[in-house]
Design a protein around this motif. Structure first.
Motif, PDB file in Angstrom:
ATOM      1  N   THR A  43      12.146 -34.357  32.346  1.00 48.27           N
ATOM      2  CA  THR A  43      12.632 -35.367  33.279  1.00 48.27           C
ATOM      3  C   THR A  43      11.841 -36.655  33.067  1.00 48.27           C
ATOM      4  N   THR A  44      12.239 -37.703  33.744  1.00 48.87           N
ATOM      5  CA  THR A  44      11.531 -38.981  33.608  1.00 48.87           C
ATOM      6  C   THR A  44      10.117 -38.921  34.165  1.00 48.87           C
ATOM      7  N   HIS A  45       9.800 -37.895  34.941  1.00 46.97           N
ATOM      8  CA  HIS A  45       8.456 -37.768  35.503  1.00 46.97           C
ATOM      9  C   HIS A  45       7.622 -36.717  34.773  1.00 46.97           C
ATOM     10  N   SER A  46       8.101 -36.263  33.636  1.00 50.49           N
ATOM     11  CA  SER A  46       7.368 -35.273  32.856  1.00 50.49           C
ATOM     12  C   SER A  46       6.254 -35.949  32.074  1.00 50.49           C
ATOM     13  N   PRO A  47       5.197 -35.208  31.787  1.00 49.35           N
ATOM     14  CA  PRO A  47       4.077 -35.822  31.074  1.00 49.35           C
ATOM     15  C   PRO A  47       4.405 -36.081  29.605  1.00 49.35           C
ATOM     16  N   TYR A  48       3.743 -37.105  29.085  1.00 49.94           N
ATOM     17  CA  TYR A  48       3.715 -37.323  27.646  1.00 49.94           C
ATOM     18  C   TYR A  48       2.545 -36.521  27.115  1.00 49.94           C
ATOM     19  N   PHE A  49       2.818 -35.626  26.184  1.00 46.76           N
ATOM     20  CA  PHE A  49       1.767 -34.866  25.529  1.00 46.76           C
ATOM     21  C   PHE A  49       1.254 -35.707  24.372  1.00 46.76           C
ATOM     22  N   LEU A  50      -0.020 -36.063  24.412  1.00 45.72           N
ATOM     23  CA  LEU A  50      -0.609 -36.763  23.284  1.00 45.72           C
ATOM     24  C   LEU A  50      -0.786 -35.760  22.141  1.00 45.72           C
ATOM     25  N   PRO A  51      -0.988 -36.230  20.895  1.00 41.76           N
ATOM     26  CA  PRO A  51      -0.862 -35.349  19.721  1.00 41.76           C
ATOM     27  C   PRO A  51      -1.627 -34.028  19.766  1.00 41.76           C
ATOM     28  N   ASN A  52      -2.899 -34.036  20.128  1.00 45.51           N
ATOM     29  CA  ASN A  52      -3.647 -32.780  20.121  1.00 45.51           C
ATOM     30  C   ASN A  52      -3.153 -31.835  21.215  1.00 45.51           C
ATOM     31  N   ALA A  53      -2.855 -32.386  22.384  1.00 51.90           N
ATOM     32  CA  ALA A  53      -2.301 -31.553  23.466  1.00 51.90           C
ATOM     33  C   ALA A  53      -0.942 -30.995  23.047  1.00 51.90           C
ATOM     34  N   TRP A  54      -0.142 -31.790  22.338  1.00 52.13           N
ATOM     35  CA  TRP A  54       1.165 -31.312  21.864  1.00 52.13           C
ATOM     36  C   TRP A  54       0.980 -30.142  20.904  1.00 52.13           C
ATOM     37  N   SER A  55       0.005 -30.243  20.011  1.00 50.49           N
ATOM     38  CA  SER A  55      -0.215 -29.173  19.028  1.00 50.49           C
ATOM     39  C   SER A  55      -0.667 -27.886  19.711  1.00 50.49           C
ATOM     40  N   GLN A  56      -1.200 -27.983  20.917  1.00 49.69           N
ATOM     41  CA  GLN A  56      -1.672 -26.815  21.651  1.00 49.69           C
ATOM     42  C   GLN A  56      -0.738 -26.424  22.798  1.00 49.69           C
ATOM     43  N   ARG A  57       0.426 -27.054  22.871  1.00 49.25           N
ATOM     44  CA  ARG A  57       1.295 -26.850  24.036  1.00 49.25           C
ATOM     45  C   ARG A  57       1.726 -25.422  24.228  1.00 49.25           C
ATOM     46  N   GLY A  58       1.827 -24.640  23.150  1.00 53.48           N
ATOM     47  CA  GLY A  58       2.202 -23.237  23.289  1.00 53.48           C
ATOM     48  C   GLY A  58       1.205 -22.455  24.123  1.00 53.48           C
ATOM     49  N   GLU A  59      -0.052 -22.900  24.070  1.00 56.60           N
ATOM     50  CA  GLU A  59      -1.100 -22.249  24.861  1.00 56.60           C
ATOM     51  C   GLU A  59      -1.045 -22.667  26.323  1.00 56.60           C
ATOM     52  N   PHE A  60      -0.508 -23.880  26.586  1.00 57.31           N
ATOM     53  CA  PHE A  60      -0.605 -24.438  27.925  1.00 57.31           C
ATOM     54  C   PHE A  60       0.727 -24.583  28.640  1.00 57.31           C
ATOM     55  N   ALA A  61       1.736 -25.073  27.950  1.00 62.45           N
ATOM     56  CA  ALA A  61       3.002 -25.396  28.619  1.00 62.45           C
ATOM     57  C   ALA A  61       3.878 -24.167  28.701  1.00 62.45           C
ATOM     58  N   GLY A  62       4.407 -23.920  29.884  1.00 61.40           N
ATOM     59  CA  GLY A  62       5.175 -22.731  30.076  1.00 61.40           C
ATOM     60  C   GLY A  62       6.601 -22.836  29.741  1.00 61.40           C
TER      61      GLY A  62
END
Length: 170
Positions: free
Chosen positions: A151-170
């Motif tokens: 959604t428009t209120h969803s976070p932008y994952f910066l590159p390192n957080a994006w690479s780890q999103r499988g560990e964090f984002a559900g």
């Protein structure tokens, strides 16, 4: 009114963001509270983790004189008494950065209060700061990514957080 973007960022993402802002203007970084005035200022942010969940980024091309105070008084909890802080940070030419806690799926943000806390106007060039804010927001949108179906209120994952999103984002 203020402006903000929600972010998912790791420590290395924070450093990259700070480097980007520094590429636009010399910066100083400070935390909200510390045991001394000197400890408020974080000059070694490239080599160690900033020791606070919230910090501020001051682009020094915008003049400002920090005013210091110390916590205390009858309603102040004993464990928080005697901490130093900058009284006028809410009307200063600064970005407020709230850190992400990715393990808990709690995302941070970057925020500019603008005139939210300054009913009588700002003591710096708000239009020039708005242009700097636009460039920071463009950089975040360029290098950051959102989850599919965000959604428009969803976070932008910066590159390192994006690479780890499988560990964090559900």
């Amino acid at each position: 009114m203020g402006r903000q973007l929600q972010l998912a960022a790791t420590q290395s993402d924070e450093v990259e963001l700070l480097r980007f802002v520094r590429s636009r203007a010399p910066i100083r970084v400070f935390q909200a509270f510390a045991a001394s005035i000197d400890e408020l200022w974080i000059d070694d942010w490239e080599t160690r983790e900033i020791p606070a969940a919230q910090f501020h980024i001051w682009p020094q091309t915008f003049p400002w004189s920090p005013a210091y105070a110390q916590t205390g008084g009858p309603k102040c909890p004993r464990e928080r008494a005697g901490r130093f802080y900058i009284v006028n940070s809410s009307t200063a030419p600064v970005f407020e950065f709230d850190r992400s806690f990715l393990d808990d799926k709690r995302y941070g943000r970057i925020y500019w209060a603008r005139d939210f806390s300054a009913p009588h106007g700002l003591d710096y060039d708000a239009e020039a700061f708005a242009r700097l804010t636009d460039s920071v927001w463009r950089w975040i949108r360029k290098v950051g990514r959102r989850l599919p179906n965000a959604t428009t209120h969803s976070p932008y994952f910066l590159p390192n957080a994006w690479s780890q999103r499988g560990e964090f984002a559900g």
